[in-house]
Design an enzyme around this catalytic site. Structure first.
Site, short mmCIF file in Angstrom:
data_model
loop_
_atom_site.label_atom_id
_atom_site.label_comp_id
_atom_site.label_asym_id
_atom_site.label_seq_id
_atom_site.Cartn_x
_atom_site.Cartn_y
_atom_site.Cartn_z
N SER A 114 0.90 -1.15 0.12
CA SER A 114 0.19 0.11 -0.16
C SER A 114 0.74 1.42 0.08
O SER A 114 1.68 1.44 0.86
CB SER A 114 -1.00 0.16 1.29
OG SER A 114 -1.57 1.35 1.43
N MET A 163 -8.75 7.92 0.26
CA MET A 163 -9.77 8.44 1.58
C MET A 163 -9.90 9.84 1.22
O MET A 163 -9.32 10.72 0.75
CB MET A 163 -8.57 8.37 2.64
CG MET A 163 -8.11 6.97 2.81
SD MET A 163 -6.99 7.04 4.64
CE MET A 163 -6.40 5.36 4.35
N MET A 177 -12.03 4.34 -0.45
CA MET A 177 -12.58 4.59 0.88
C MET A 177 -13.28 5.91 0.72
O MET A 177 -12.88 6.84 1.54
CB MET A 177 -11.46 4.40 2.02
CG MET A 177 -11.26 2.97 2.34
SD MET A 177 -10.08 3.09 3.53
CE MET A 177 -8.52 3.11 2.31
N HIS A 228 -1.37 -1.48 -4.24
CA HIS A 228 -2.45 -1.17 -3.60
C HIS A 228 -2.61 0.42 -3.31
O HIS A 228 -1.73 1.17 -2.81
CB HIS A 228 -2.65 -1.65 -2.15
CG HIS A 228 -3.87 -1.70 -1.51
ND1 HIS A 228 -5.03 -2.29 -2.07
CD2 HIS A 228 -4.48 -0.84 -0.55
CE1 HIS A 228 -6.18 -2.10 -1.46
NE2 HIS A 228 -5.86 -1.35 -0.54
N HIS A 249 -8.32 1.13 -3.91
CA HIS A 249 -9.31 0.83 -2.72
C HIS A 249 -10.03 2.46 -2.40
O HIS A 249 -9.35 3.17 -1.91
CB HIS A 249 -8.66 0.36 -1.75
CG HIS A 249 -9.40 0.15 -0.37
ND1 HIS A 249 -8.83 -0.26 0.70
CD2 HIS A 249 -10.68 0.20 -0.15
CE1 HIS A 249 -9.75 -0.17 1.79
NE2 HIS A 249 -10.90 -0.23 0.98
N ASP A 276 -6.70 -6.03 4.31
CA ASP A 276 -5.98 -4.80 4.51
C ASP A 276 -6.12 -4.49 6.02
O ASP A 276 -7.22 -4.24 6.23
CB ASP A 276 -6.62 -3.97 3.46
CG ASP A 276 -5.79 -2.56 3.50
OD1 ASP A 276 -5.16 -2.24 4.25
OD2 ASP A 276 -6.51 -1.82 2.61
N ASP A 296 -4.66 3.11 -1.71
CA ASP A 296 -5.77 3.70 -0.76
C ASP A 296 -6.19 5.29 -0.85
O ASP A 296 -5.57 5.98 -0.51
CB ASP A 296 -5.09 3.39 0.90
CG ASP A 296 -5.19 1.89 1.36
OD1 ASP A 296 -6.17 1.24 1.06
OD2 ASP A 296 -4.15 1.60 1.52
N MET A 337 -11.55 -5.69 5.91
CA MET A 337 -10.77 -4.57 6.64
C MET A 337 -10.45 -5.40 8.04
O MET A 337 -11.34 -5.50 8.71
CB MET A 337 -11.67 -3.41 6.78
CG MET A 337 -11.94 -2.60 5.36
SD MET A 337 -10.11 -2.07 4.68
CE MET A 337 -9.29 -1.26 5.68
#
Length: 219
Positions: free
Chosen positions: A7, A36, A67, A32, A65, A175, A34, A136
């Site tokens: 990540s 946000m 979020m 990966h 991913h 994750d 992430d 998660m």
């Protein structure tokens, strides 16, 4: 095969392109990403411009991913930026089925993530449409958190759900809190994709760090 997806949340943002190339050389399988938004989770990371800026530095798949709230509104932007696969949160989608199919209609594998307090039963109506399930194993929003042990129960439940339905091609991803100490139990519980942040980017020898996460590497 166990897939290792470092990540970039734990990478040195000032050297992001170099960091991605370093873990590719060290044996990473996916990158990966992430994303946000500061609303769905209490942190703000990066969006399509940053993803697009580093897309050219690696040939590895970008495992994005999201979020974020209402991810359906920005799917096209992340795909255009270079996402190779997209995972959205069940908790963030009002129309989860529609969002999953919007991803698949663009030709990308689609995944659904669930938070630690979300039961695996929410996956039942949609699991036949998925390419990936992400459990998660920490509360999302920050890197460096400790693995939540009950997550192993959820992993076994999802693996059983997939097996009962003959869905052998669906990836089961974890994750949060993945490291040398937890990886063995995670794989044993049924996961085949491990997202690791500090356990890879926090090490000087990234190749050894990645190898340590694969089955047998914890010895």
């Amino acid at each position: 095969m166990t897939i290792i997806a470092p990540s970039i949340l734990s990478a040195d943002f000032a050297r992001l392109g170099e960091e991605i190339q370093a873990v590719e050389k060290a044996g990473a399988d996916w990158i990966h990403v992430d994303v946000m938004d500061g609303h769905f989770v209490p942190n703000l990371t990066f969006g399509p411009p940053v993803i697009g800026a580093v897309r050219s530095v690696t040939t590895l798949p970008f495992d994005v991913h999201l979020m974020i709230e209402r991810p359906e509104l920005s799917l096209a932007d992340y795909i255009a930026a270079g996402a190779d696969r997209i995972t959205v949160h069940a908790e963030a989608c009002v129309h989860l089925h529609r969002t999953i199919h919007a991803i698949k209609e663009k030709g990308l594998p689609a995944g659904v993530a669930i938070n630690p307090a979300t039961p695996v039963s929410v996956l039942e109506p949609i699991i036949h449409d998925l390419d990936l399930v992400l459990i998660m194993t920490v509360n999302p929003g920050f890197g460096g958190q400790s693995f939540i042990p009950y997550s192993l129960v959820k992993l076994r439940q999802v693996r059983e759900m997939l097996q009962e339905r003959g869905l052998q091609g669906v990836d089961l991803q974890v994750d949060g809190g993945v490291n040398r100490q937890t990886a063995g139990a995670i794989v044993e519980a049924g996961a085949n994709v491990l997202v690791a942040g500090n356990a890879v980017f926090g090490e000087v020898d990234r190749a050894a760090a990645i190898a340590a996460l694969r089955p047998g590497g914890q010895a």
